[in-house]
Structures are given as C-alpha cells and as structure tokens.
Enzyme design. Sequence first.
Site, PDB file in Angstrom:
ATOM      1  CE1 TYR A 157      48.084  64.683  22.687  1.00 54.89           C
ATOM      2  CE2 TYR A 157      45.819  64.438  23.409  1.00 54.89           C
ATOM      3  CZ  TYR A 157      46.725  64.781  22.438  1.00 54.89           C
ATOM      4  OH  TYR A 157      46.293  65.240  21.223  1.00 54.89           O
ATOM      5  CG  ASP A 251      41.998  67.281  29.986  1.00 54.14           C
ATOM      6  OD1 ASP A 251      40.866  66.997  29.552  1.00 54.14           O
ATOM      7  OD2 ASP A 251      43.012  67.300  29.259  1.00 54.14           O
TER       8      ASP A 251
END
Length: 434
Positions: A157, A251
């Site tokens: 995600y 990320d």
Amino acid sequence: MNKKSPAKKKAVPVPKGHWTNIGKRHLWPPYTQSSIAPEPLAVSGTKGCEIILDDGRKLVDGVASWWTACHGYNHPHIIQAMHKQLDVMPHVMIAGNLHQPAALLCKRLADMTKMDKVFLTDSGSTAVETALKIAVQYWRNKGIKHRSKFVTFENAYHGDTMGCMSLCDPEKGMHKLFHEYMPRQYSMKLPSGEYGFAEFEALLEQLKHTIAGVIIEPLVQGAGGLKFHSSDVVAEIHRLCKEHDVLFIADEVMTGFGRTGHMFACNEAGIIPDIMCVGKALTGGTMTMAATIATQEIYEAFDSQTLEDALMSGPTYMANPLACAAANASLDLFEQESRLEQVANIETYLYDALSSLKVHKRVADVRVKGAIGVVQLHDASWQDIVSMRTKAVEHGCWLRPFGDVLYVMPAFTITEKELKKLTDTMVSLIETLD
C-alpha cells in the site's frame, strides 16, 4: 483477568442542532460507508496520549492518529516552535524563495538518511508520486525513454493518488476497483528464500529495459495488512537492484522516525536507497508534511543547463514554514529524548502482553516489531471489525482494526499504565469473539 467491562462514562446524547450533525451531513469521511458505519465520535481536544471527546470521555489512542503522533499530542516543544513561527511567517511560496526552517530541515533529513537532496511535499501520497516522477525522469534525462514501470509487492500500500494506487496490491488491495484506470505495474510476491529471489532476479533481468524502479515498504507493509519481513530481505532486494541497475525506492512514510526500532527501517537493513519517502511522524502529528529524499547521483541527472531536465513538480504548500518548524521541533525531540529506547521498551511490553493470544482459536498470528503490535485473525468479518472498534471505545481506548488485523501503534511517550490499558483491551476484544 477480570472479564467485566471497566467502569466508564456514558455517552451524552447529542442535541439535534449539534455541530456533529452538521458535520455528518456535509463531511465525506475517509474509507467509510456511512450508512453502515458506527457514528463518528465528537472530539473536542487531545492531550498526551489521549483523545478527549465532547462529552468528557477520554480515550487512550492506540494508533497515534494514523501513526503520526510519535511524541504524543500537543507536545509543548513542538507547539512552542509552531507558535513562534506562526507569528513570523506561516507560509510563503518556496518557488524562487528559501527560508530558514526549510533549509535547516532539509540539512537534518539529509544528514539523518546519509542522502543528499530533499524535496518537501505535503503528504505521503505526494511524496511517493514525486518519487515515481523522479525515477522515470532520471532515466529519460539519461536518454533512456522506456523505463517507466515499477516493481511492487503483494500486500503493498503506497497511497490513494493514481500513481500510488497503481503500486498497491492489484488483487487484494482496496484500490482494485480502479484497476482499469491506473497505470499497469509489475506486482509479485515479496521474495524470500532462494526460489523467491531467483524469481525476482529473473523479472529484473527480463524486464529491466522497462523498469524504472522497485518500491518497497521496508520491514513492515502498513495498510496492506501490517505484514512483516526481515532486514535480510530488504538488503537482498537492494543488492539485486544495484546489480541490475534498477532504482531502489524505500517508502518509509509509515516506518520512518523510529516506528520499527531504528530511526529508519533502511538503517536496520544497512542500506541507503536511491530514493526514500518519509511523512506521517515527520512533524510529530501536528501538520501535514512529507519529503522525497534522493542521493546526489539521482539529482545530478536533473542538474543541467536545460530547463527540460528540471523536475517539474511543486505542491502549492511545499516547504510550508509552519510545518517545517514543527518537523524541526520533532527532530529536536528525537535528539534530546530517548525515543528509540522507549520504542524498545514498548516492543518488549507488547511481546509479553500479546503473546498469550497465539493460542486463541480465532488468532492466526501475533507479531511485534518496534512500537507495532499486530494480532491477525482467522475469518474476520466486517461485523467483527465494527464490533471491536465500538467495544474499544467502551473500554476507554481508540483502536482501529481493519481487514483481518487488530493492532496497536501508540505514541512512543505512552506510559506503561496506558499501554496496559490498550493491551488489556485488545485481549478482551479477542476473547469476546465467537
């Protein structure tokens, strides 16, 4: 353990003309089907690790306001810095200008990450979008025009904007509805073991002429189900990216700033990515701000006498001075107070407090990493999730289970008493499941 619900204040009925009724009529809430969701809680304040409701009840926040309030709410050092900045300059556009809060913040982030160039954005999603743009343009500026795809992983995600959605799990992710709308990326199972890495390397070799980069949430995949993987996995993915001349993008919007036990998850893996995204806890949960950080090598591909080589990107509130002041104050606290030691203590406590749930018939897994505790369920229904959210409030806690996980990610400053209240509540919620 006493199975009885603790004494609690009852919710006060909301008058018909109350502001919450106005809000419910006009506010479009996130990730919510309002017709079947519980009523939103009326919040009037925050303090320390507590959310204060309009009717006087106080809830221990077990998710640090979507993983942002790492120092707790209303920390006086951050609030004081913001007040001081607010009196001087709440905002000025950064294009063609530079101000001290941004200059100081960029240097500190560069020093902390051992990287070089910091592009300040206004949310985790825009930080990831900027990383994608940088990666694609990096190759184009080097004369390679077809490297515009990304390798991403099952359960990933990365955000809610279009580029970010394209990186999320295309089969199980919440954005699968938009599959035909989004760019197509290469999604695969996160490699582990000899065969998994052989498959990953084969993909890099076969498609490297179209791949701009590999993006990963190092150590912990967040909203895709709070799945963990080892630092060895991260290090090996990074090694193979270097070997095959593919950019490695970390990320760390969720994992950054101490959440996994190191300042950044990449630190535990012993690597320096080509591009790193940070956000969430950057300002200590006070202002929206994120950053995309790149190495000097990446930046040099953009540094020329040609305007077309420049990165054409710039959010309106980029480098907002008020947010920069909050971020600098938050970094002060990491330097001045024992945050990583607090995380280590939370990790030990969570492991001890939640381990007993491993034998429960509804529990598939219990896992702890840094200040993250996860209880994964067998066959969790939406009714189970809603019930646990509601009952947590009755216990004086704010927890937001989702999918098949009940989890806790508190502020690092949480007291043992508050942490015990959260874990006792989690145990009670699991024990009440059929």
